[in-house]
Design a protein around this motif. Structure first.
Motif, PDB file in Angstrom:
ATOM      1  N   GLU A  43       0.822  -1.220   0.000  1.00  0.00           N
ATOM      2  CA  GLU A  43       0.000   0.000   0.000  1.00  0.00           C
ATOM      3  C   GLU A  43       0.854   1.268   0.000  1.00  0.00           C
ATOM      4  O   GLU A  43       0.476   2.279  -0.584  1.00  0.00           O
ATOM      5  N   ASP A  44       2.013   1.214   0.628  1.00  0.00           N
ATOM      6  CA  ASP A  44       2.917   2.357   0.661  1.00  0.00           C
ATOM      7  C   ASP A  44       3.516   2.551  -0.743  1.00  0.00           C
ATOM      8  O   ASP A  44       4.074   1.610  -1.314  1.00  0.00           O
ATOM      9  N   PRO A  45       3.395   3.751  -1.329  1.00  0.00           N
ATOM     10  CA  PRO A  45       3.894   3.971  -2.695  1.00  0.00           C
ATOM     11  C   PRO A  45       5.371   3.627  -2.876  1.00  0.00           C
ATOM     12  O   PRO A  45       5.759   3.062  -3.909  1.00  0.00           O
ATOM     13  N   GLY A  46       6.199   3.942  -1.893  1.00  0.00           N
ATOM     14  CA  GLY A  46       7.620   3.619  -1.997  1.00  0.00           C
ATOM     15  C   GLY A  46       7.860   2.120  -1.990  1.00  0.00           C
ATOM     16  O   GLY A  46       8.686   1.597  -2.747  1.00  0.00           O
ATOM     17  N   GLU A  47       7.139   1.424  -1.127  1.00  0.00           N
ATOM     18  CA  GLU A  47       7.263  -0.031  -1.071  1.00  0.00           C
ATOM     19  C   GLU A  47       6.702  -0.667  -2.342  1.00  0.00           C
ATOM     20  O   GLU A  47       7.227  -1.659  -2.824  1.00  0.00           O
ATOM     21  N   PHE A  48       5.627  -0.083  -2.880  1.00  0.00           N
ATOM     22  CA  PHE A  48       5.081  -0.613  -4.130  1.00  0.00           C
ATOM     23  C   PHE A  48       6.101  -0.477  -5.252  1.00  0.00           C
ATOM     24  O   PHE A  48       6.273  -1.384  -6.063  1.00  0.00           O
ATOM     25  N   ALA A  49       6.799   0.640  -5.291  1.00  0.00           N
ATOM     26  CA  ALA A  49       7.852   0.824  -6.299  1.00  0.00           C
ATOM     27  C   ALA A  49       8.939  -0.240  -6.124  1.00  0.00           C
ATOM     28  O   ALA A  49       9.446  -0.786  -7.108  1.00  0.00           O
ATOM     29  N   ARG A  50       9.273  -0.564  -4.887  1.00  0.00           N
ATOM     30  CA  ARG A  50      10.255  -1.631  -4.632  1.00  0.00           C
ATOM     31  C   ARG A  50       9.703  -2.977  -5.086  1.00  0.00           C
ATOM     32  O   ARG A  50      10.439  -3.806  -5.621  1.00  0.00           O
ATOM     33  N   LEU A  51       8.419  -3.224  -4.864  1.00  0.00           N
ATOM     34  CA  LEU A  51       7.803  -4.474  -5.307  1.00  0.00           C
ATOM     35  C   LEU A  51       7.880  -4.589  -6.827  1.00  0.00           C
ATOM     36  O   LEU A  51       8.237  -5.635  -7.366  1.00  0.00           O
ATOM     37  N   VAL A  52       7.556  -3.507  -7.520  1.00  0.00           N
ATOM     38  CA  VAL A  52       7.622  -3.508  -8.982  1.00  0.00           C
ATOM     39  C   VAL A  52       9.037  -3.860  -9.437  1.00  0.00           C
ATOM     40  O   VAL A  52       9.232  -4.695 -10.326  1.00  0.00           O
ATOM     41  N   GLU A  53      10.038  -3.251  -8.826  1.00  0.00           N
ATOM     42  CA  GLU A  53      11.428  -3.547  -9.199  1.00  0.00           C
ATOM     43  C   GLU A  53      11.801  -4.989  -8.870  1.00  0.00           C
ATOM     44  O   GLU A  53      12.510  -5.648  -9.637  1.00  0.00           O
ATOM     45  N   ALA A  54      11.317  -5.508  -7.743  1.00  0.00           N
ATOM     46  CA  ALA A  54      11.606  -6.904  -7.371  1.00  0.00           C
ATOM     47  C   ALA A  54      10.973  -7.873  -8.367  1.00  0.00           C
ATOM     48  O   ALA A  54      11.590  -8.877  -8.753  1.00  0.00           O
ATOM     49  N   ILE A  55       9.760  -7.574  -8.798  1.00  0.00           N
ATOM     50  CA  ILE A  55       9.095  -8.437  -9.780  1.00  0.00           C
ATOM     51  C   ILE A  55       9.860  -8.396 -11.104  1.00  0.00           C
ATOM     52  O   ILE A  55      10.095  -9.437 -11.726  1.00  0.00           O
ATOM     53  N   ARG A  56      10.275  -7.215 -11.523  1.00  0.00           N
ATOM     54  CA  ARG A  56      11.051  -7.102 -12.767  1.00  0.00           C
ATOM     55  C   ARG A  56      12.387  -7.853 -12.649  1.00  0.00           C
ATOM     56  O   ARG A  56      12.862  -8.445 -13.613  1.00  0.00           O
ATOM     57  N   ALA A  57      12.976  -7.817 -11.448  1.00  0.00           N
ATOM     58  CA  ALA A  57      14.275  -8.465 -11.224  1.00  0.00           C
ATOM     59  C   ALA A  57      14.184  -9.987 -11.299  1.00  0.00           C
ATOM     60  O   ALA A  57      15.207 -10.649 -11.491  1.00  0.00           O
ATOM     61  N   ASP A  58      13.001 -10.546 -11.154  1.00  0.00           N
ATOM     62  CA  ASP A  58      12.848 -12.002 -11.242  1.00  0.00           C
ATOM     63  C   ASP A  58      13.342 -12.555 -12.580  1.00  0.00           C
ATOM     64  O   ASP A  58      13.658 -13.739 -12.693  1.00  0.00           O
ATOM     65  N   ALA A  59      13.413 -11.724 -13.600  1.00  0.00           N
ATOM     66  CA  ALA A  59      13.849 -12.171 -14.927  1.00  0.00           C
ATOM     67  C   ALA A  59      15.366 -12.119 -15.094  1.00  0.00           C
ATOM     68  O   ALA A  59      15.902 -12.663 -16.066  1.00  0.00           O
ATOM     69  N   ASP A  60      16.075 -11.521 -14.154  1.00  0.00           N
ATOM     70  CA  ASP A  60      17.522 -11.314 -14.275  1.00  0.00           C
ATOM     71  C   ASP A  60      18.276 -12.623 -14.075  1.00  0.00           C
ATOM     72  O   ASP A  60      18.451 -13.091 -12.955  1.00  0.00           O
ATOM     73  N   GLU A  61      18.721 -13.193 -15.158  1.00  0.00           N
ATOM     74  CA  GLU A  61      19.380 -14.498 -15.095  1.00  0.00           C
ATOM     75  C   GLU A  61      20.801 -14.424 -14.547  1.00  0.00           C
ATOM     76  O   GLU A  61      21.423 -15.458 -14.310  1.00  0.00           O
ATOM     77  N   SER A  62      21.311 -13.235 -14.296  1.00  0.00           N
ATOM     78  CA  SER A  62      22.632 -13.125 -13.684  1.00  0.00           C
ATOM     79  C   SER A  62      22.559 -13.326 -12.166  1.00  0.00           C
ATOM     80  O   SER A  62      23.578 -13.491 -11.515  1.00  0.00           O
ATOM     81  N   VAL A  63      21.350 -13.306 -11.615  1.00  0.00           N
ATOM     82  CA  VAL A  63      21.162 -13.504 -10.182  1.00  0.00           C
ATOM     83  C   VAL A  63      20.828 -14.976  -9.941  1.00  0.00           C
ATOM     84  O   VAL A  63      19.848 -15.485 -10.481  1.00  0.00           O
ATOM     85  N   PRO A  64      21.639 -15.669  -9.138  1.00  0.00           N
ATOM     86  CA  PRO A  64      21.354 -17.089  -8.875  1.00  0.00           C
ATOM     87  C   PRO A  64      20.036 -17.266  -8.123  1.00  0.00           C
ATOM     88  O   PRO A  64      19.640 -16.417  -7.328  1.00  0.00           O
ATOM     89  N   THR A  65      19.366 -18.388  -8.398  1.00  0.00           N
ATOM     90  CA  THR A  65      18.122 -18.717  -7.700  1.00  0.00           C
ATOM     91  C   THR A  65      18.318 -19.989  -6.887  1.00  0.00           C
ATOM     92  O   THR A  65      19.173 -20.813  -7.218  1.00  0.00           O
ATOM     93  N   PRO A  66      17.522 -20.180  -5.855  1.00  0.00           N
ATOM     94  CA  PRO A  66      17.530 -21.469  -5.165  1.00  0.00           C
ATOM     95  C   PRO A  66      17.132 -22.577  -6.142  1.00  0.00           C
ATOM     96  O   PRO A  66      16.470 -22.325  -7.158  1.00  0.00           O
ATOM     97  N   ALA A  67      17.503 -23.801  -5.829  1.00  0.00           N
ATOM     98  CA  ALA A  67      17.288 -24.926  -6.750  1.00  0.00           C
ATOM     99  C   ALA A  67      15.819 -25.142  -7.104  1.00  0.00           C
ATOM    100  O   ALA A  67      15.515 -25.629  -8.188  1.00  0.00           O
ATOM    101  N   ASP A  68      14.897 -24.771  -6.222  1.00  0.00           N
ATOM    102  CA  ASP A  68      13.481 -25.029  -6.481  1.00  0.00           C
ATOM    103  C   ASP A  68      12.766 -23.871  -7.169  1.00  0.00           C
ATOM    104  O   ASP A  68      11.564 -23.946  -7.404  1.00  0.00           O
ATOM    105  N   LEU A  69      13.490 -22.809  -7.514  1.00  0.00           N
ATOM    106  CA  LEU A  69      12.885 -21.659  -8.179  1.00  0.00           C
ATOM    107  C   LEU A  69      13.603 -21.390  -9.497  1.00  0.00           C
ATOM    108  O   LEU A  69      14.753 -21.790  -9.683  1.00  0.00           O
ATOM    109  N   VAL A  70      12.919 -20.711 -10.393  1.00  0.00           N
ATOM    110  CA  VAL A  70      13.492 -20.374 -11.697  1.00  0.00           C
ATOM    111  C   VAL A  70      13.273 -18.895 -11.982  1.00  0.00           C
ATOM    112  O   VAL A  70      12.417 -18.250 -11.374  1.00  0.00           O
ATOM    113  N   HIS A  71      14.045 -18.383 -12.921  1.00  0.00           N
ATOM    114  CA  HIS A  71      13.820 -17.010 -13.373  1.00  0.00           C
ATOM    115  C   HIS A  71      12.508 -16.963 -14.142  1.00  0.00           C
ATOM    116  O   HIS A  71      12.133 -17.927 -14.823  1.00  0.00           O
TER     117      HIS A  71
END
Length: 177
Positions: A43-71
């Motif tokens: 609900e907080d606009p600043g936190e929502f902006a962080r959420l948007v960036e975190a969701i976009r970052a899920d596609a970044d294949e340079s960031v390692p993921t745990p074995a049970d998750l994928v980009h």
């Protein structure tokens, strides 16, 4: 239209979150390897902006993921630039669990926008994007009793492979022949 996550939909995103059943709320945040999100936090606009960036970052294949998750590439289905109608995820690879139950592409439409063809549009618009990610064909699944989703997948050219654990498993070509 499918768009990258954006802060322009903040108000309608929160309204959609309020409409979802508890089993559907997982569609609102970023994947588990980043951090957890709550409706109150978003609900907080600043936190929502962080959420948007975190969701976009899920596609970044340079960031390692745990074995049970994928980009995954997450796209939002938006009307008039500000009305959040749904979310679609394109998983870049499949874990054994995703191969059995989840598939490459998953989608959710907010309850007040269902039965209007949005899921069909979302899936159709996502196929060229999946192709650009090197996915062809894409595995798309739905609950065996979910006739609406089954029809969406069939309309996209899905070919039923089988049913496993209460899930129908379809393969959908992503490249136009």
């Amino acid at each position: 239209m499918l768009v990258e996550p954006t802060t322009a939909v903040h108000r309608s995103f929160l309204e959609a979150w309020d409409e979802l059943r508890s089993s559907e709320v997982r569609w609102m945040g970023a994947s588990g390897f980043r951090e957890s999100w709550s409706r109150d936090r978003a609900e907080d606009p600043g936190e929502f902006a962080r959420l948007v960036e975190a969701i976009r970052a899920d596609a970044d294949e340079s960031v390692p993921t745990p074995a049970d998750l994928v980009h995954q590439t997450v796209l939002w289905f938006v009307d008039n630039g500000v009305d959040w109608l749904g979310r679609l995820s394109i998983r870049h690879t499949l874990t054994p669990a995703l191969h059995e139950l989840g598939g490459h592409i998953g989608y959710c439409v907010r309850p007040s926008a269902r039965r209007r063809g949005h899921a069909t549009q979302m899936l159709h618009q996502s196929l060229p994007i999946a192709a650009r990610l090197g996915i062809d064909p894409a595995l798309v699944t739905c609950d065996s009793g979910n006739d609406a989703s089954r029809k969406v997948i069939l309309a996209a050219g899905g070919e039923l492979e089988d049913e496993r654990h209460g899930k129908l498993r379809f393969w959908v070509a992503t490249r136009m022949s």
